[in-house]
Design an enzyme around this catalytic site. Structure first.
Site, short mmCIF file in Angstrom:
data_model
loop_
_atom_site.label_atom_id
_atom_site.label_comp_id
_atom_site.label_asym_id
_atom_site.label_seq_id
_atom_site.Cartn_x
_atom_site.Cartn_y
_atom_site.Cartn_z
N SER A 51 0.04 9.94 -0.09
CA SER A 51 1.00 8.84 -0.06
C SER A 51 2.05 9.05 -1.15
CB SER A 51 0.23 7.53 -0.23
OG SER A 51 1.01 6.43 0.18
N ASP B 273 -1.29 6.97 11.24
CA ASP B 273 -0.74 6.46 9.98
C ASP B 273 0.69 5.98 10.17
OD1 ASP B 273 -0.24 5.89 7.35
OD2 ASP B 273 -0.04 7.99 6.72
N HIS C 124 -4.24 7.16 7.14
CA HIS C 124 -3.53 7.51 5.89
C HIS C 124 -4.32 8.55 5.07
CE1 HIS C 124 -0.14 6.69 3.39
NE2 HIS C 124 -0.79 6.08 2.43
#
Lengths: 487, 487
Positions: free
Chosen positions: B162, B418, B443
């Site tokens: 991320s 995601d 994710h």
């Protein structure tokens, strides 16, 4: 790396004509002097976020193929931006055939680009003088120009000499999204990152004098020995008189000033050893190293010979009756010289923080007295002067130090007369990290305008540079669509 | 990108054992918690130059071939560093065969790494929260470790998920001298640079629910419509009671809190849609999207269905009698959620400065109410909250924006479940800028420990990542000598 002390008066107006003759004097270069409202701090979004300063830049669009031709951006270094415009004729000579927009950006804390005006060098303000902020200035200015002029699709080539060349290389390394390629002329990237040999610089200055005549360095040594001898006998008046100083030396504490003053002159003579008269760092005759050696070799007294050789730099007009060494020379964190004025303060600060210039002379591998500048001495000086501790590893960390493998599209040019050359990149590192060596070339000779006295090597170097730059631009144009658009 | 609110209690000791079973539980991972005296300001050498703070990092050398094996460095993101160590099992699974030293570096202004302690978020201090400072932290910590441990020759691979993956990619881009390669998992580099489509994110959240059952998004829409209907009739007590709120809503001013609270829950369900139970951003059942849809589809009343689906996130323990939406949800500069606590402040500030997260829902291409977050709204909010104006272009300028061509040795992995995936790089950009798509992956699933419920795609992705990382390391080892030494 001496800071440039402009010796000419600037006209306060917004259009200037450079005395450059392009196309055999068919046209002169019309340079606009402009200002950009620049952020004082690019990295702190809060405390001084709103504050701006006026960054000066020079621009001409007279050769530009509007919206299509490339942008040639000079990444200004430690001095008034005009001195670089006046001494980087190459960009104007290349511009017509490239259809290029030419821009010279001034470095913050130099010239008129003072983020806090006359208070810029106060301790609470000087901290924003850094390479990082400077590169961010260039990036921000560039984006502004590209938008303002409809030049978003125009590839950018960064040009720079000496520290300016370091900046052009760093700019390509850190912002390859903005810059298609860079010409880094005479840029000692390794040396300033704290690598290399502390005695290299003054050894190479010495070699320049030896190249002209093998007896020349010995004459310099003899001159310094004569100074030492008089000093050891405390004959200050005799010494001062022989050196034609405006005020007498008083004690051995003054001796380093005299020695530094002379060493600085010889450094500038070596760097500016162009085959024709110039007025870059100071007015210089053609081949100043040869001129200095001739003076030394013809002189009966090595001491007065030394004085008159230094006079090439300090008394170029021939009008001075005496030398004020305390005015001409100020010890600073750059043993090769910081110059005088605002710029000297700024450069001193940079040499106290990011930029390592630990150059010493030892009287053995060079012709100068033993003048050491160690990390410890630097720390001591910088603490006292600025309250800062130099970060020796920072440049090697932040700007890739010993390992430039991941970079691309940078030309590293060096002249073999330039004492900075051996602190830089002297071999090809990849297909697009190209080294160009210029035989008989002094400090970034290749950036200067063509001259009938140019050695063939620099003519060839400029041709190679042009070819490589065309390649960088072509590559950028060919893959014009961004990775985002291609995704 | 919600900030992680740790739901477990930390033991205050310096050695921790991660509940990871390597080699079929033959050994547990022994992680040391350490601190490094880090500079608060890497870019201003004067004003706060002397000041340091304690940056936390975690380390294990139990797999390391001392002085030879690579360094795996997790470039910590917006949260307590332990939450990343607890959810990045891949690094520990790869470490033994690589003989790697494993390090997790905490991001400044998160966890315990607060540069100015409890005063870190005061306006005069918060400005040093930036990506630039954070990368410089990583660089400085890394050099320290390499020297301290005799690991100067050990190639470094950066890992991150991320925002942490953005950092690992940026770290390779800006410091390739230090980092041989990077794995950037689920990193929306384009989106945060201000590119892409404002409705993409919530459209892709919606698509996850639609994938499980085509009626599911319509149930969500029906739930929001029911809320709207009660609200339009000012039936606040009935609405609050049905939603089981701890305190009644009072006016239409409260409605955005309820809507945001629900939208946030669905966002987290989509991001954390792993095929097994997890405790990452909050405790989650296996396949939470399916669980939520089953609740919605089985519910007679879309409103209570919506409430109970949100309860998967907000009442995972099943012990809450009512919901305090004003505690669970705070509007901030990240419409996908800022979480609560210190971290939420820090992330809010980052989303107000460098990081663009202009995601809106429109009720047409997604299942949520119309909740807009435009540049203008962002500016207004950020001025009020922090006194800053977001610099929308900065990330595209500073971190190469649309044009990643000059980068190398970065893996961009994304899972098709995601909602961040379509804000990132989804195609190979070059031989060493490789995109890996993970079918059925939420994710950064690939960063997690292996699990019997892993889809084949992620097993394959991890193998490909391992192979690429081996290549990056081999390349670094092969050309071990620096360009300086080769010169």
């Amino acid at each position: 790396m001496v800071v440039f002390a402009p010796r000419y008066v600037w006209l306060v107006m917004s259009v200037f004509f450079l005395h450059l003759c392009l196309d055999r004097c068919v046209q002169a270069v019309r340079l606009l002097e402009k200002e950009f409202e620049q952020k004082v701090d690019h990295f702190d979004f809060s405390s001084r976020a709103g504050r701006t300063y006026k960054q000066r830049y020079l621009m001409t669009d007279q050769f530009w193929r509007k919206g299509v031709g490339p942008i040639f951006l000079y990444t200004g270094n430690e001095g008034d931006v005009w001195s670089f415009a006046n001494n980087t004729g190459l960009m104007f000579e290349l511009a017509p055939s490239f259809g290029a927009l030419v821009v010279f950006a001034e470095h913050r804390y130099y010239g008129t680009s003072l983020p806090f005006g006359t208070l810029s060098f106060e301790r609470e303000n000087v901290g924003l003088l850094s390479i990082e902020q400077t590169l961010a200035d260039f990036a921000t200015l560039l984006l502004h120009l590209q938008r303002d002029l409809g030049a978003e699709k125009c590839p950018v080539i960064a040009f720079g000499g000496s520290y300016g060349g370091m900046l052009s290389a760093y700019f390509r390394m850190k912002y390859p999204n903005l810059v298609a390629g860079a010409l880094a002329a005479s840029s000692p990237l390794y040396l300033v990152a704290g690598l290399g040999d502390e005695f290299q610089f003054f050894r190479d200055v010495t070699a320049d004098f030896e190249r002209y005549h093998h007896k020349c360095p010995n004459m310099v040594r003899a001159g310094f020995a004569a100074i030492k001898s008089l000093a050891s006998k405390q004959q200050w008046v005799a010494l001062s008189s022989k050196m034609r100083l405006c005020g007498d030396l008083n004690s051995s504490n003054d001796l380093p000033y005299l020695e530094g003053w002379i060493r600085n002159a010889f450094t500038v003579l070596a760097m500016m050893d162009y085959p024709y008269k110039t007025t870059f760092m100071s007015p210089m005759p053609a081949n100043p190293v040869n001129v200095a050696c001739d003076i030394l070799l013809k002189s009966d007294d090595p001491l007065t010979g030394l004085r008159d050789a230094a006079g090439i730099m300090y008394n170029s007009s021939g009008t001075k009756n005496c030398y004020n060494i305390f005015e001409d020379f100020k010890p600073c964190a750059d043993p090769t010289g910081c110059g005088v004025g605002w710029g000297s303060l700024a450069w001193d600060y940079q040499a106290c923080t990011e930029i390592n210039l630990l150059c010493s002379s030892n009287g053995k591998t060079d012709m100068f007295p033993v003048i050491s500048f160690t990390s410890a001495l630097r720390e001591q000086y910088c603490q006292k002067q600025w309250g800062v501790t130099p970060r020796q590893d920072w440049l090697a960390t932040q700007y890739w130090g010993t390992d430039l493998r991941a970079a691309s599209n940078i030309i590293f040019s060096n002249g073999d007369l330039d004492p900075w050359a051996n602190g830089g990149i002297r071999k090809n590192l990849s297909q697009s990290l190209v080294s160009i060596m210029i035989s008989g070339g002094a400090h970034h000779l290749d950036l200067r305008s063509s001259n009938p006295k140019d050695p063939p090597s620099v003519i060839q170097a400029r041709k190679q540079e042009e070819l490589l730059i065309r390649g960088f631009i072509q590559e950028a144009v060919m893959s014009e669509r961004s990775t985002f658009e291609r995704d």
